[in-house]
Every structure is written in structure tokens, then in C-alpha cells.
Design a protein around this motif. Structure first.
Motif, mmCIF file in Angstrom:
data_model
loop_
_atom_site.group_PDB
_atom_site.id
_atom_site.type_symbol
_atom_site.label_atom_id
_atom_site.label_comp_id
_atom_site.label_asym_id
_atom_site.label_seq_id
_atom_site.Cartn_x
_atom_site.Cartn_y
_atom_site.Cartn_z
ATOM 1 N N ARG A 54 12.538 32.932 46.124
ATOM 2 C CA ARG A 54 12.968 33.026 44.723
ATOM 3 C C ARG A 54 14.193 32.148 44.493
ATOM 4 N NH1 ARG A 54 11.939 32.338 40.173
ATOM 5 N NH2 ARG A 54 9.961 32.596 41.143
ATOM 6 N N LYS A 55 15.160 32.176 45.427
ATOM 7 C CA LYS A 55 16.356 31.331 45.303
ATOM 8 C C LYS A 55 15.981 29.854 45.287
ATOM 9 C CE LYS A 55 19.511 34.394 47.840
ATOM 10 N NZ LYS A 55 20.265 34.526 49.115
ATOM 11 N N GLU A 61 13.647 24.819 39.798
ATOM 12 C CA GLU A 61 13.420 24.815 38.351
ATOM 13 C C GLU A 61 14.561 24.107 37.621
ATOM 14 O OE1 GLU A 61 12.604 28.750 36.896
ATOM 15 O OE2 GLU A 61 10.732 28.886 38.026
ATOM 16 N N GLU A 62 15.770 24.286 38.140
ATOM 17 C CA GLU A 62 16.932 23.610 37.547
ATOM 18 C C GLU A 62 16.841 22.107 37.765
ATOM 19 O OE1 GLU A 62 20.765 25.149 38.660
ATOM 20 O OE2 GLU A 62 20.033 27.219 38.547
ATOM 21 N N GLU A 63 16.576 21.725 39.004
ATOM 22 C CA GLU A 63 16.446 20.305 39.339
ATOM 23 C C GLU A 63 15.577 20.187 40.578
ATOM 24 O OE1 GLU A 63 19.084 16.472 40.764
ATOM 25 O OE2 GLU A 63 20.114 18.273 40.119
ATOM 26 N N PHE A 64 14.433 19.511 40.431
ATOM 27 C CA PHE A 64 13.533 19.397 41.572
ATOM 28 C C PHE A 64 14.123 18.446 42.611
ATOM 29 C CE2 PHE A 64 10.137 17.805 44.191
ATOM 30 C CZ PHE A 64 9.485 18.981 44.532
ATOM 31 N N ASP A 65 14.190 18.939 43.841
ATOM 32 C CA ASP A 65 14.674 18.145 44.962
ATOM 33 C C ASP A 65 13.794 18.477 46.156
ATOM 34 O OD1 ASP A 65 16.526 16.550 46.566
ATOM 35 O OD2 ASP A 65 17.176 18.480 47.381
#
Length: 161
Positions: A54-55, A61-65
Motif C-alpha cells: 500500500r505504501k 500514484e503520486e509519482e511513478f518511479d
């Protein structure tokens, strides 16, 4: 683990070091401009795995890396802790994620990366002899090739008064 992964008694275990594998993966990934990660697997409870995933998902979701996404590959359930697994991963940050890929093949010199070869302890002697001949004579492997002694009875110790 021979019983799990070698049900036909014909299993072969090749051994290397984490250092040799890391160097091979790093060299290959670097020459292509790919990312890489190597290290031990963490064995967690199902609950802790869900929390960690989940983390990671929230972070993605904030920034794909991709280097963050790869972290998921280094977690397994506690039930597999006996495997004591160590993994190496290569990934291409610029790859088109909408296209399915088979994977990346890494060319290595087996004579430099393989330290030893161990055969199933239950393998018949004829098979051990054939494998040993093949590895040593045909492939010119210089390392140790032998049958595992896992199930061999210990040597008797005679106590003298």
C-alpha cells in the motif's frame, strides 16, 4: 529443499556469490543505461506485505518511479523464509510499459561467475558421474562438482575409555 525443487532426484544447484552476481548485473545494466537492484528478500507476514505494498502503491500514484515499483519484488511471505533468497533485478526506466516483454537476458561468463555445482543427494551414482564428466570434461568447468551430502549418515565416532 532438494525434495521441493528436485522431485525427480536430478536437481543441480549452481553457486555463486552475491558480489559476483551484483557485479555482473551492474555491469550489464550500466552499459545499457538500465536501472538495477540487488539484495536479500524480506520475509514478512501477509499483513505487513499488504501494508508495504500500500505504501509503495501510494508513492507510485503520486509519482511513478520504476525503482520504487521494483521494491515489491523483494518481499515474500514468511512461509518461504527457508529459501533465504537473494535477488537481482534489471529494469529499463524508459521502456514503454504498455508493451509486454519477455524479460532481459544477461550474458555472463559461467566460468567466472559459477563457484561450484552441487547435485541432488538422492541422484543415482551413474547420473552423478555423467553430470561430473559433462561439466568437467565437456564444459571445462574448473570448480567443484559433487553430490550433496545432506542425507549422508554421519561418520561413526568410537569413544574409547
Amino acid at each position: 529443499m532438494w525434495r521441493i525443487y528436485s522431485p525427480t532426484h536430478m536437481g543441480v544447484r549452481i553457486s555463486t556469490s552475491t558480489k559476483k552476481l551484483s557485479l555482473a548485473v551492474k555491469a550489464y545494466a550500466s552499459q545499457l543505461g538500465y536501472g538495477w537492484k540487488a539484495g536479500p528478500v524480506s520475509y514478512l507476514s501477509q499483513r505487513d506485505i499488504k501494508i508495504e505494498i500500500r505504501k509503495i502503491a501510494d508513492s507510485l500514484e503520486e509519482e511513478f518511479d520504476l525503482s520504487t515499483a521494483v521494491k515489491i519484488l523483494y518481499m515474500k511471505r514468511e512461509a518461504f523464509e527457508h529459501e533465504s533468497e537473494w535477488r537481482a533485478t534489471i529494469y529499463c526506466p524508459d521502456a514503454d510499459r504498455s508493451v509486454d516483454r519477455e524479460g532481459i537476458s544477461v550474458a555472463v561468463n559461467p566460468h567466472k561467475i559459477i563457484d561450484s555445482i552441487l547435485l541432488d543427494p538422492r541422484a543415482p551414482q551413474e547420473l552423478v558421474d555423467a553430470f561430473t564428466f559433462y561439466f568437467k570434461e565437456k564444459l571445462k568447468f574448473k570448480g567443484r562438482v559433487e553430490r550433496s551430502v545432506l542425507y549422508k549418515s554421519p561418520t561413526r565416532i568410537q569413544l574409547v575409555d
